[in-house]
Write a protein that holds these residues in place. Structure first.
Motif, PDB file in Angstrom:
ATOM      1  N   VAL B 105      64.076  38.540  73.642  1.00  0.00           N
ATOM      2  CA  VAL B 105      62.721  38.187  72.896  1.00  0.00           C
ATOM      3  C   VAL B 105      62.033  37.242  73.614  1.00  0.00           C
ATOM      4  O   VAL B 105      60.692  37.438  73.824  1.00  0.00           O
ATOM      5  N   LEU B 106      62.644  36.231  74.339  1.00  0.00           N
ATOM      6  CA  LEU B 106      62.058  35.215  74.846  1.00  0.00           C
ATOM      7  C   LEU B 106      61.197  35.900  76.094  1.00  0.00           C
ATOM      8  O   LEU B 106      59.971  35.359  76.388  1.00  0.00           O
ATOM      9  N   GLU B 107      61.987  36.719  76.805  1.00  0.00           N
ATOM     10  CA  GLU B 107      61.239  37.266  78.107  1.00  0.00           C
ATOM     11  C   GLU B 107      60.051  38.143  77.649  1.00  0.00           C
ATOM     12  O   GLU B 107      58.975  38.243  78.489  1.00  0.00           O
ATOM     13  N   ASN B 108      60.243  38.832  76.401  1.00  0.00           N
ATOM     14  CA  ASN B 108      59.245  39.541  76.127  1.00  0.00           C
ATOM     15  C   ASN B 108      57.856  38.647  75.712  1.00  0.00           C
ATOM     16  O   ASN B 108      56.677  39.160  76.032  1.00  0.00           O
ATOM     17  N   VAL B 109      58.154  37.598  75.096  1.00  0.00           N
ATOM     18  CA  VAL B 109      57.159  36.612  74.642  1.00  0.00           C
ATOM     19  C   VAL B 109      56.288  36.075  75.999  1.00  0.00           C
ATOM     20  O   VAL B 109      55.171  36.054  76.105  1.00  0.00           O
ATOM     21  N   ILE B 110      57.045  35.619  77.039  1.00  0.00           N
ATOM     22  CA  ILE B 110      56.318  34.999  77.870  1.00  0.00           C
ATOM     23  C   ILE B 110      55.926  36.063  78.962  1.00  0.00           C
ATOM     24  O   ILE B 110      55.199  35.606  80.010  1.00  0.00           O
ATOM     25  N   LEU B 111      56.249  37.288  79.156  1.00  0.00           N
ATOM     26  CA  LEU B 111      56.026  38.313  80.115  1.00  0.00           C
ATOM     27  C   LEU B 111      54.485  38.412  80.395  1.00  0.00           C
ATOM     28  O   LEU B 111      53.704  38.384  79.401  1.00  0.00           O
ATOM     29  N   GLY B 112      54.188  38.013  81.635  1.00  0.00           N
ATOM     30  CA  GLY B 112      52.953  38.200  81.851  1.00  0.00           C
ATOM     31  C   GLY B 112      52.281  36.956  82.169  1.00  0.00           C
ATOM     32  O   GLY B 112      51.293  36.614  82.629  1.00  0.00           O
ATOM     33  N   GLY B 138      57.420  29.758  61.151  1.00  0.00           N
ATOM     34  CA  GLY B 138      58.602  30.088  60.258  1.00  0.00           C
ATOM     35  C   GLY B 138      59.330  31.306  60.673  1.00  0.00           C
ATOM     36  O   GLY B 138      59.908  32.024  59.676  1.00  0.00           O
ATOM     37  N   ALA B 139      59.387  31.592  61.746  1.00  0.00           N
ATOM     38  CA  ALA B 139      60.128  32.955  62.091  1.00  0.00           C
ATOM     39  C   ALA B 139      61.563  32.327  62.781  1.00  0.00           C
ATOM     40  O   ALA B 139      61.519  31.654  63.483  1.00  0.00           O
ATOM     41  N   HIS B 140      62.453  33.392  62.227  1.00  0.00           N
ATOM     42  CA  HIS B 140      63.737  32.987  62.475  1.00  0.00           C
ATOM     43  C   HIS B 140      64.129  34.164  63.554  1.00  0.00           C
ATOM     44  O   HIS B 140      64.691  35.256  62.879  1.00  0.00           O
ATOM     45  N   VAL B 141      64.028  33.913  64.832  1.00  0.00           N
ATOM     46  CA  VAL B 141      64.449  34.794  65.589  1.00  0.00           C
ATOM     47  C   VAL B 141      65.096  34.391  66.754  1.00  0.00           C
ATOM     48  O   VAL B 141      65.007  33.165  67.151  1.00  0.00           O
ATOM     49  N   ASP B 142      66.370  34.900  67.249  1.00  0.00           N
ATOM     50  CA  ASP B 142      67.123  34.335  68.351  1.00  0.00           C
ATOM     51  C   ASP B 142      66.467  34.687  69.548  1.00  0.00           C
ATOM     52  O   ASP B 142      66.503  36.035  69.770  1.00  0.00           O
ATOM     53  N   ALA B 145      68.412  36.940  71.961  1.00  0.00           N
ATOM     54  CA  ALA B 145      68.859  38.463  71.529  1.00  0.00           C
ATOM     55  C   ALA B 145      67.922  39.399  72.450  1.00  0.00           C
ATOM     56  O   ALA B 145      66.792  39.301  72.693  1.00  0.00           O
ATOM     57  N   PRO B 146      68.571  40.546  72.512  1.00  0.00           N
ATOM     58  CA  PRO B 146      67.799  41.511  73.362  1.00  0.00           C
ATOM     59  C   PRO B 146      66.942  42.132  72.376  1.00  0.00           C
ATOM     60  O   PRO B 146      67.323  42.336  71.221  1.00  0.00           O
ATOM     61  N   LEU B 147      65.728  42.488  72.667  1.00  0.00           N
ATOM     62  CA  LEU B 147      64.699  43.010  71.742  1.00  0.00           C
ATOM     63  C   LEU B 147      65.388  44.445  71.247  1.00  0.00           C
ATOM     64  O   LEU B 147      65.212  44.604  69.852  1.00  0.00           O
ATOM     65  N   SER B 148      66.230  45.047  71.907  1.00  0.00           N
ATOM     66  CA  SER B 148      66.652  46.472  71.166  1.00  0.00           C
ATOM     67  C   SER B 148      67.627  46.100  70.051  1.00  0.00           C
ATOM     68  O   SER B 148      67.632  47.123  69.211  1.00  0.00           O
ATOM     69  N   ALA B 149      67.850  44.810  69.706  1.00  0.00           N
ATOM     70  CA  ALA B 149      68.831  44.494  68.729  1.00  0.00           C
ATOM     71  C   ALA B 149      67.960  44.199  67.361  1.00  0.00           C
ATOM     72  O   ALA B 149      68.487  44.110  66.447  1.00  0.00           O
ATOM     73  N   LEU B 150      66.768  44.374  67.598  1.00  0.00           N
ATOM     74  CA  LEU B 150      65.588  43.698  66.620  1.00  0.00           C
ATOM     75  C   LEU B 150      65.103  45.122  65.573  1.00  0.00           C
ATOM     76  O   LEU B 150      65.080  46.023  66.120  1.00  0.00           O
ATOM     77  N   GLY B 153      60.439  44.640  61.548  1.00  0.00           N
ATOM     78  CA  GLY B 153      59.828  43.427  61.330  1.00  0.00           C
ATOM     79  C   GLY B 153      59.848  42.368  62.095  1.00  0.00           C
ATOM     80  O   GLY B 153      59.012  41.641  62.277  1.00  0.00           O
ATOM     81  N   GLN B 154      60.974  42.205  62.711  1.00  0.00           N
ATOM     82  CA  GLN B 154      61.307  41.067  63.598  1.00  0.00           C
ATOM     83  C   GLN B 154      60.532  41.206  64.957  1.00  0.00           C
ATOM     84  O   GLN B 154      60.024  40.566  65.624  1.00  0.00           O
ATOM     85  N   ARG B 155      60.380  42.642  65.518  1.00  0.00           N
ATOM     86  CA  ARG B 155      59.603  43.044  66.596  1.00  0.00           C
ATOM     87  C   ARG B 155      58.278  42.528  66.262  1.00  0.00           C
ATOM     88  O   ARG B 155      57.628  42.246  67.085  1.00  0.00           O
ATOM     89  N   GLN B 156      57.757  42.765  65.031  1.00  0.00           N
ATOM     90  CA  GLN B 156      56.438  42.511  65.004  1.00  0.00           C
ATOM     91  C   GLN B 156      55.982  40.892  64.902  1.00  0.00           C
ATOM     92  O   GLN B 156      55.146  40.413  65.437  1.00  0.00           O
ATOM     93  N   ARG B 157      57.212  40.104  64.672  1.00  0.00           N
ATOM     94  CA  ARG B 157      56.974  38.732  64.473  1.00  0.00           C
ATOM     95  C   ARG B 157      57.163  38.275  66.162  1.00  0.00           C
ATOM     96  O   ARG B 157      56.400  37.416  66.455  1.00  0.00           O
ATOM     97  N   VAL B 158      57.933  39.164  67.003  1.00  0.00           N
ATOM     98  CA  VAL B 158      57.829  38.734  68.419  1.00  0.00           C
ATOM     99  C   VAL B 158      56.290  39.230  68.898  1.00  0.00           C
ATOM    100  O   VAL B 158      55.737  38.430  69.753  1.00  0.00           O
ATOM    101  N   GLU B 159      55.717  40.024  68.522  1.00  0.00           N
ATOM    102  CA  GLU B 159      54.252  40.372  68.949  1.00  0.00           C
ATOM    103  C   GLU B 159      53.436  39.307  68.857  1.00  0.00           C
ATOM    104  O   GLU B 159      52.594  38.903  69.378  1.00  0.00           O
ATOM    105  N   ILE B 160      53.544  38.705  67.190  1.00  0.00           N
ATOM    106  CA  ILE B 160      52.831  37.629  67.007  1.00  0.00           C
ATOM    107  C   ILE B 160      53.046  36.241  67.788  1.00  0.00           C
ATOM    108  O   ILE B 160      52.011  35.937  68.227  1.00  0.00           O
ATOM    109  N   LEU B 161      54.213  36.128  68.028  1.00  0.00           N
ATOM    110  CA  LEU B 161      54.579  35.135  68.921  1.00  0.00           C
ATOM    111  C   LEU B 161      53.796  34.982  70.281  1.00  0.00           C
ATOM    112  O   LEU B 161      53.554  34.209  70.880  1.00  0.00           O
TER     113      LEU B 161
END
Lengths: 366, 518
Positions: B105-112, B138-142, B145-150, B153-161
C-alpha cells in the motif's frame, strides 16, 4: 461507404509504395557513402528491367516468392508466425525429387500431379510437427519453427549426401538421380519461363478464395483476430492452429518445385534456392497478406533481384538488393503501423460524425 | 480565448466556461459551464456517454479543449498534461484503479513521488506522511500490506491517499461507486465528507441518482455533451433529476404479466470446477445448482471475481467441470463442445465485449455472423454469402437500433452502447432457449439500457430462459424472477426480488452473511 473503402485501399497501397521508395532512398544514401552514384545504379537496374530476358527472370524469381508469401500470409491470418517455411520446402523438395524418380511409369500430367501432392504432404507434415507442439505442449510456433528449420536443413543435407548422391557423367554438379521427363513441369517460354508461374497464380487465387471468401477462412480469420471471441462463439482455436499450419506448410511445399521439377529436374545441394522462406515473410508483410499485394510484392522482389544481375557490369555488389529488401521490410512495418492508426482514427471519426448527423435528422423528424 | 479577469467575489475552486471538445467516437463537449464552490461535494451526473469523463479529462489535463476557459482557484490555467493539473492541486481517482498489485500500500501511494535522498527511498518519512493522511480521512489500511490482499473498497481508499499524497485539494472521482457494494459506498461518502470538512473540494461523477442526492452539495447535469443545469439536492426530486439527465421522464419498471413455464430450459446440477495452479488446486465454483425455467430470469448477484465468469465458461463448455452436469432442454450437454451447445440453444452475452464477443477491426456484418456462420443463410456451399450476411446484419442494426452509418464499418468505430446492442441482437436473433447475459448493459447509456431490458423481457415472455449475471443491483432487482448470490465460488443465498434490498444483497455479496443454499 464505398468512398471510404476505396480510401482504405488507397492508403494501404500508398503506404506500401512509400515504404519501397523510402528503402530506395536509404540505399541511395548507403551507395553515396560507399562512393557510388545511386542514380547510376538505379538507372542500370531500371534499364535492365526493360529487357525481356530480365523480365522473364524476374517472373521466374517471383514464382517461389508467391508460394512463400502465401504460406507465410496463411499463418499471419491465424496470428501465427510460420518462420519454418524455409525448412518445410527443403524437406518437401528432397522427398519429391526422390519420389519423382520412382514413379516414372505414370503418364506425364499424373506424374507431375503426384509429385506436387508429395511436396504438399511433406511441407504440411514438417509444419505439422510445430502445430502438434503448439497445441499439445504450448510451444510457441516461432521457437518451434526456427528449430525445425535448422533440423530440416541439416537433415536434408545429410540424407542427400549419405543416400541420394548421384553424379551425372563427369559433371561437377552433384544432384539426386534425374527425374524422368514425364515428371517435369513444362516451360511456357522455352528455357525462360516455367509453367510454375501459372501454378503460383492459381495458388494465390486459391488462397484468396479459401481465406477471404470461405466459411473456413472466416473462422480462421476470426480465430486469428480474436481467439477468445472465436472460442466463445464455438470455433475451436486448436483445430484452427493445426489447420492453418498444415495449409501453410502445404503451400510452402511448392516453393522448391520450380527448381526441382522445372529447372534442374533433380534436387541439388549446390545452387539450390535458399532463403526463400524468409523472403516470403517480407513478401507477405509488404503485400499486407492480400493476394494482389502478395503477387505484386513477389514480382517487385523478383525484379529487384533479376535487374541486380546487371550491377556486376558497373562493379556494384548485387548485395545492395538485399539491403533494399531488408529496408523495405523494416519501413513497411513502420509505415503500416502509422497509416493503419491514421485510417482507424478517420474511420472512427466518420462513423461518429455520421451517427451524430443521423441523430440530428431523427431529432428534427421526431 | 478570453483573458483572465480578476474574480471579485469568492473564487470558485474550479470554473469551466464554454468548454468545447471534439473527440472521435464520443459525444463532444460543447458549451459546457461548470462552477464548483470551494469545500463542497459537487456531483456531475449524466448518462453514460454524455461526456462527463471527457469533461473531467479536460480538467485533469489529459487533453486540451478546442475552446473555452478553465479557472482554478480564480487563476486561468492551460494544462498541457496531468502533471500540470497535479501541480495546482487537482487529483483524479480513476474508475479503473491505477495501482500495482505486487507493491505494498505504501509503495503504491508514494510511487512516482517517493521521498528519497540520493536515490534511496526514505521509508520512515513516507510512512509517517501517509499514515497521517490515512488518519486524517479515517482510513484504516495497513500500509505494509501487499495491495493484492486488499478488497475493492480499500483499493479505492489507496487511490484517494495517493492523490492526497501528491497534494491535491481538488479531487475528481470518476464513477467511484460503480465498483462498490452499498456498505462500501457509505464508507466512501463518509471519507468524502471528512475531506470536504478539511477544506478539500470533491467533484464526483456518477449516474446513480440516489447517491448523488444523498451526498452532494450541488449537482450539475450533463446531457449530450453539454451542461443542462446546476441544482441543489433539496430543491429537486429524484424523478425530476432523472428527467434532466435523459431529457424525458424515467421509464417505470414494467411488472411482468406472463407466467413462468414449467419446462426447465437449463439445469446446472452440482457443478464444480477447479483451476490447477502450480502446486495448488482451487475451486473456482463449487456445487452450483441453478434451474432456469421457460420464461424465467434468474439473476446472479455477486462481486466480480467470485466465480461467475468461470460458471458461464463452464455452462458454455469453455471450462471443463470436475463434477456435476449441465442439462439443456432435457439433454445432457456436459461433454459436448461449445459449438454443439450454442447450436443446441445457448446464447451468450459475455462479460467483456471487446475480449469475448467482437472482432474490432472487422466489419459489423462479420461480427454479427460470428458464431452463426454455419447457418444456411450465411453460406453458398463452402463460401460465405456476403450479401445474405450483410442483409442479416442490416436487420439486426434496424431491429436493435444500432446507431451506425452502415454494416460495413469496423466494430471499433461504434460506441460501447451500440456495440453492446449489436451483440445482444446477434445472440437474440437466434431465439436461444437460454440466454446467459453477463452485464448486458454495462457501460451503455440509459436509452440503450432500456432498449436492451425491453428486448430481454420480450424474449423472456416468448419463453426464453435467462441467466442474468450483473453487478448492477438495480438491474438484477428490475429484471429477475429469482436472485441467487455467489460468493467465493458458491451460492450463498436465494432471494425473491421482493426480499432483495440492495443492503441485503450487499451483505451476502461481501460474505458478511451467508445462508445455506436452499
Amino acid at each position: 461507404m464505398d468512398r471510404q473503402k476505396l480510401q482504405r485501399i488507397g492508403v494501404t497501397a500508398a503506404s506500401s509504395v512509400a515504404a519501397v521508395l523510402f528503402a530506395l532512398v536509404i540505399c541511395g544514401i548507403i551507395l553515396l557513402l560507399t562512393g557510388r552514384s545511386p542514380s547510376h545504379v538505379y538507372q542500370t537496374m531500371w534499364d535492365a528491367a526493360g529487357e525481356r530476358r530480365i523480365q522473364y527472370d524476374a517472373i521466374q524469381r517471383a514464382t517461389p516468392l508467391m508460394f512463400a508469401g502465401c504460406a507465410v500470409a496463411l499463418g499471419f491470418k491465424m496470428n501465427l508466425f510460420n518462420i519454418g517455411v524455409e525448412g518445410q520446402y527443403r524437406i518437401a523438395a528432397l522427398v519429391t525429387a526422390i519420389v519423382g524418380t520412382r514413379i516414372g511409369f505414370l503418364p506425364a500430367p499424373l506424374h507431375v500431379a503426384v509429385e506436387l501432392a508429395v511436396a504438399c504432404i511433406c511441407g504440411a507434415a514438417w509444419a505439422g510437427i510445430a502445430a502438434f507442439m503448439k497445441v499439445r505442449r504450448g510451444v510457441n510456433e516461432v521457437i518451434a519453427t526456427i528449430m525445425l528449420n535448422a533440423i530440416a536443413i541439416s537433415l536434408a543435407a545429410w540424407l542427400f549426401n549419405t543416400y541420394f548422391r548421384y553424379t551425372q557423367g563427369n559433371s561437377q554438379n552433384v544432384t539426386t538421380r534425374p527425374i524422368p521427363r514425364s515428371g517435369w513441369m513444362p516451360d511456357i517460354v522455352k528455357d525462360q519461363l516455367n509453367g510454375f508461374f501459372i501454378v503460383a497464380l492459381l495458388v494465390v487465387f486459391a488462397y484468396w478464395i479459401v481465406v477471404f471468401k470461405s466459411r473456413f477462412g472466416f473462422r480462421l480469420r476470426a480465430s486469428g483476430h480474436n481467439d477468445v471471441a472465436a472460442k466463445t462463439s464455438g470455433i475451436s482455436s486448436k483445430r484452427m492452429i493445426v489447420t492453418a499450419l498444415l495449409l501453410s506448410g502445404a503451400v510452402a511445399g511448392f516453393i522448391g518445385m520450380q527448381q526441382t521439377l522445372g529447372d534442374s529436374h533433380a534436387y541439388s545441394s549446390q545452387g539450390f534456392v535458399d532463403g526463400i522462406g524468409f523472403l516470403g515473410i517480407a513478401v507477405a508483410l509488404l503485400g499486407r497478406n492480400h493476394p494482389i499485394g502478395i503477387v505484386l510484392s513477389a514480382l517487385l522482389f523478383g525484379l529487384l533481384a533479376a535487374s541486380a544481375t546487371k550491377l556486376g557490369l558497373i562493379k556494384v555488389p548485387q548485395e545492395i538488393v538485399q539491403i533494399i529488401e531488408g529496408v523495405i521490410v523494416l519501413s513497411v512495418v513502420i509505415v503500416n503501423e502509422a497509416s493503419g492508426r491514421w485510417v482507424d482514427k478517420r474511420t472512427q471519426q466518420r462513423a461518429a460524425h455520421a451517427v451524430e448527423h443521423h441523430l440530428t435528422q431523427q431529432g428534427v423528424t421526431a | 480565448m478570453t483573458t483572465a479577469e480578476p474574480n471579485t467575489e469568492q473564487p470558485y475552486a474550479v470554473e469551466l466556461e464554454g468548454i468545447e471538445k471534439r473527440f472521435p467516437g464520443v459525444i463532444a463537449n460543447h458549451d459546457v459551464s461548470l462552477k464548483v464552490r470551494k469545500g463542497t461535494i459537487h456531483a456531475i451526473v449524466g448518462e453514460n456517454g454524455a461526456g462527463k469523463s471527457t469533461l473531467m479529462n479536460t480538467l485533469y489535463g489529459m487533453h486540451q479543449p478546442e475552446a473555452g476557459t478553465i479557472h482554478v482557484n480564480g487563476q486561468q490555467v492551460h494544462f498541457k498534461s496531468p502533471a500540470e493539473a497535479i501541480a495546482v492541486g487537482i487529483g483524479m481517482v480513476h474508475q479503473h484503479f491505477m495501482l500495482a498489485d505486487n507493491l505494498t500500500v505504501l509503495e503504491n501511494v508514494i510511487l512516482g513521488a517517493e521521498p528519497a535522498r540520493r536515490g534511496v527511498i526514505r521509508h520512515a518519512e513516507g510512512t509517517a506522511k501517509v499514515a497521517a493522511l490515512a488518519k486524517q480521512i479515517g482510513a484504516h489500511v495497513d500500509l505494509d500490506a501487499p495491495l493484492s490482499a486488499l478488497g475493492v473498497g480499500q483499493r479505492q481508499r489507496v487511490e484517494i491517499l495517493k492523490v492526497l499524497y501528491r497534494g491535491a485539494n481538488i479531487l475528481i472521482l470518476d464513477e467511484p461507486t460503480a465498483v462498490l457494494v452499498p456498505q462500501e459506498v457509505d464508507e466512501l461518502f463518509e471519507t468524502l465528507k471528512v475531506l470536504v470538512a478539511g477544506g478539500a473540494t470533491v467533484i464526483f461523477i456518477s449516474h446513480k441518482l440516489d447517491e448523488v442526492l444523498a451526498v452532494s452539495d450541488e449537482i450539475t447535469v450533463i446531457r449530450q455533451g453539454t451542461t443542462v443545469g446546476t441544482v441543489t439536492p433539496d430543491s429537486i426530486t429524484r424523478s425530476r433529476l432523472g428527467e434532466m439527465m435523459v431529457g424525458s421522464e424515467l421509464p417505470k419498471p414494467i411488472p411482468r404479466v406472463t407466467k413462468i413455464g414449467a419446462a426447465v430450459r437449463l439445469e446446472v446440477n452440482g457443478a464444480s470446477a477447479k483451476v490447477v495452479g502450480p502446486g495448488s488446486q482451487k475451486y473456482v465454483f463449487q456445487d452450483i445448482d441453478i434451474d432456469v425455467h421457460e420464461g424465467e430470469i434468474v439473476g446472479v448477484a455477486g462481486v466480480e471475481g467470485n466465480g461467475q465468469f468461470e460458471l458461464c465458461e463452464g455452462i458454455l463448455g469453455l471450462m471443463p467441470l470436475t463434477a456435476g452436469t449441465i442439462v439443456l432442454d432435457g439433454n445432457d450437454v456436459t461433454h459436448e463442445t461449445v459449438r454443439h451447445r450454442k447450436d443446441a440453444g445457448i446464447g451468450y452475452i459475455p462479460f467483456d465485449r471487446h475480449r469475448e464477443a467482437l472482432m474490432l477491426s472487422s466489419p459489423l456484418w462479420e461480427n454479427t455472423m460470428l458464431g452463426r456462420e454455419s447457418q444456411p443463410k450465411f453460406n453458398i456451399g463452402p463460401l460465405i454469402n456476403v450479401r445474405g450476411s450483410q442483409a442479416d446484419c442490416r436487420e439486426i442494426i434496424h431491429d436493435f437500433d444500432v446507431r451506425t452509418p452502415g454494416e460495413d464499418v469496423p466494430a471499433f468505430a461504434l460506441s460501447g452502447g451500440n456495440q453492446q446492442k449489436l451483440i445482444v441482437g446477434r445472440e437474440l436473433v437466434n431465439n436461444p432457449s437460454v440466454l446467459i447475459a453477463a452485464h448486458p448493459t454495462r457501460g451503455v447509456d440509459i436509452g440503450a439500457q432500456n432498449a436492451i431490458w425491453a428486448r430481454l423481457r420480450t424474449a423472456r415472455d416468448a419463453g426464453m430462459g435467462v441467466l442474468l449475471l450483473s453487478a448492477d443491483l438495480e438491474e438484477l432487482i428490475a429484471l429477475s424472477d429469482v436472485i441467487v448470490v455467489m460468493f467465493d465460488g458458491m451460492i450463498t443465498a436465494r432471494l425473491t426480488p421482493a426480499q432483495a434490498t440492495p443492503e441485503l444483497l450487499g451483505l451476502y455479496m461481501t460474505g458478511t452473511r451467508q445462508e445455506a443454499a436452499a
